[in-house]
Write a protein that holds these residues in place. Structure first.
Motif, PDB file in Angstrom:
ATOM      1  N   CYS A   8      17.269   4.536 -17.008  1.00 48.52           N
ATOM      2  CA  CYS A   8      17.821   3.667 -18.042  1.00 48.52           C
ATOM      3  C   CYS A   8      17.331   2.226 -17.916  1.00 48.52           C
ATOM      4  CB  CYS A   8      19.352   3.682 -18.002  1.00 48.52           C
ATOM      5  SG  CYS A   8      20.104   5.137 -18.730  1.00 48.52           S
ATOM      6  N   GLN A   9      17.450   1.679 -16.712  1.00 45.57           N
ATOM      7  CA  GLN A   9      17.082   0.278 -16.521  1.00 45.57           C
ATOM      8  C   GLN A   9      15.595   0.061 -16.742  1.00 45.57           C
ATOM      9  OE1 GLN A   9      18.559  -0.877 -12.648  1.00 45.57           O
ATOM     10  NE2 GLN A   9      20.610  -1.314 -13.456  1.00 45.57           N
ATOM     11  N   ARG A  10      14.772   0.988 -16.292  1.00 43.80           N
ATOM     12  CA  ARG A  10      13.322   0.849 -16.482  1.00 43.80           C
ATOM     13  C   ARG A  10      12.956   0.955 -17.951  1.00 43.80           C
ATOM     14  NH1 ARG A  10      13.763   3.933 -11.785  1.00 43.80           N
ATOM     15  NH2 ARG A  10      13.442   5.918 -12.882  1.00 43.80           N
ATOM     16  N   LEU A  11      13.592   1.868 -18.664  1.00 41.49           N
ATOM     17  CA  LEU A  11      13.316   2.029 -20.087  1.00 41.49           C
ATOM     18  C   LEU A  11      13.710   0.762 -20.848  1.00 41.49           C
ATOM     19  CD1 LEU A  11      13.950   5.274 -22.080  1.00 41.49           C
ATOM     20  CD2 LEU A  11      14.495   3.060 -23.093  1.00 41.49           C
ATOM     21  N   ALA A  12      14.901   0.241 -20.564  1.00 40.04           N
ATOM     22  CA  ALA A  12      15.366  -0.961 -21.246  1.00 40.04           C
ATOM     23  C   ALA A  12      14.489  -2.163 -20.903  1.00 40.04           C
ATOM     24  CB  ALA A  12      16.822  -1.243 -20.875  1.00 40.04           C
ATOM     25  N   ALA A  13      14.044  -2.257 -19.651  1.00 37.99           N
ATOM     26  CA  ALA A  13      13.178  -3.363 -19.241  1.00 37.99           C
ATOM     27  C   ALA A  13      11.836  -3.296 -19.953  1.00 37.99           C
ATOM     28  CB  ALA A  13      12.985  -3.337 -17.729  1.00 37.99           C
ATOM     29  N   ASP A  14      11.295  -2.083 -20.111  1.00 41.23           N
ATOM     30  CA  ASP A  14      10.013  -1.939 -20.803  1.00 41.23           C
ATOM     31  C   ASP A  14      10.142  -2.292 -22.283  1.00 41.23           C
ATOM     32  OD1 ASP A  14       8.624  -1.202 -18.538  1.00 41.23           O
ATOM     33  OD2 ASP A  14       8.859   0.953 -18.864  1.00 41.23           O
ATOM     34  N   LEU A  15      11.265  -1.958 -22.882  1.00 37.98           N
ATOM     35  CA  LEU A  15      11.484  -2.311 -24.292  1.00 37.98           C
ATOM     36  C   LEU A  15      11.609  -3.812 -24.462  1.00 37.98           C
ATOM     37  CD1 LEU A  15      12.046  -1.425 -27.240  1.00 37.98           C
ATOM     38  CD2 LEU A  15      14.476  -1.312 -26.619  1.00 37.98           C
ATOM     39  N   GLY A  16      12.330  -4.464 -23.556  1.00 38.60           N
ATOM     40  CA  GLY A  16      12.515  -5.913 -23.645  1.00 38.60           C
ATOM     41  C   GLY A  16      13.195  -6.304 -24.941  1.00 38.60           C
TER      42      GLY A  16
END
Length: 259
Positions: free
Chosen positions: A160-168
């Motif tokens: 979750c955190q990696r996906l959200a960070a990549d989306l920015g």
């Protein structure tokens, strides 16, 4: 949300559902029906979600139903932990919860998140270069596309955190080797993003398959077109006009989505 069909939707609203949430449910159900009509579904898989205003809850499709079976009343309300807020007969796909909860939790400016596995979207997701500024529609995304590397089926909360960070702070992301993800401040905005992104992927795949040399516009021209689209559609009134038209189309196809 759109004001289109508000009166017709209101006539079918159960007394137990607030007016604002019912309008949201009807619009999200309409989006599911439109995705089905346009062939953007993956049988019972993939998800379109919408956050319920004033809460940390969001609406998601019942796991096991086809998109053409989704209606305003059978959408499932869950919290950011994937727990059902209200009792009901339908479960929620864990993979859908992981992807969508990541965006809803990280982006309070986003009301709607849409994820698809269209053929053209997956083809572009499999290409190292991702989305190329080849077509008119693709120009809308110059400098605006995020990417997330494939980590397997999205069942792990740690992603979750990696996906959200990549989306920015972007509203469009290509999940490599996987598919497309878009979001927006309204359901209509998210639908418009998915439509234009899907068209861009379709044209890219077709242009590459033609086997002829491709014309790649200069980067400054592509970014200029992207800024123009941002001004007229995302920050103008075109997305609202488009979504109102889509609601009329959904009603013509089958108004049962609003039950």
């Amino acid at each position: 949300m759109s004001g289109a069909f508000a009166d017709r939707f209101a006539q079918r609203r159960p007394e137990t559902v607030a007016a604002e949430e019912w309008q949201l449910r009807c619009e999200l159900a309409a989006a599911y029906r439109l995705f089905a009509h346009l062939g953007w579904h993956e049988l019972i898989y993939n998800h379109l979600t919408a956050g319920v205003p004033g809460t940390e809850h969001f609406l998601i499709n019942p796991f096991g139903l086809m998109y053409r079976e989704v209606s305003a009343s059978n959408l499932v309300k869950v919290d950011l932990e994937g727990r059902k807020v209200e009792p009901g007969p339908w479960a929620v796909n864990p993979a859908g919860f992981v992807v969508h909860s990541a965006v809803h939790a990280a982006r309070p400016d986003v009301q709607c998140v849409m994820h698809s596995h269209t053929t053209a979207g997956q083809v572009v997701a499999c290409q190292q270069g991702g989305l190329l500024p080849l077509s008119f529609n693709a120009m809308f995304y110059a400098g605006r596309v995020a990417y997330h590397d494939f980590e397997g089926i999205t069942l792990e909360r740690e992603e979750c955190q990696r996906l959200a960070a990549d989306l920015g702070d972007r509203n469009v992301m290509i999940l490599r080797n996987h598919g497309l993800l878009v979001c927006g401040p309204t359901i209509g905005d998210a639908f418009a993003e998915h439509y234009m992104l899907q068209r861009a992927c379709e044209v890219q795949v077709a242009a590459q398959a033609a086997g002829m040399p491709l014309v790649m516009p200069a980067d400054d021209i592509a970014r200029r077109a992207s800024a123009q689209y941002d001004r007229t559609a995302r920050k103008g009134d075109q997305n609202t006009l488009l979504w109102d038209a889509m609601l009329r189309w959904a009603w013509e196809i089958d108004p049962s989505f609003s039950h």
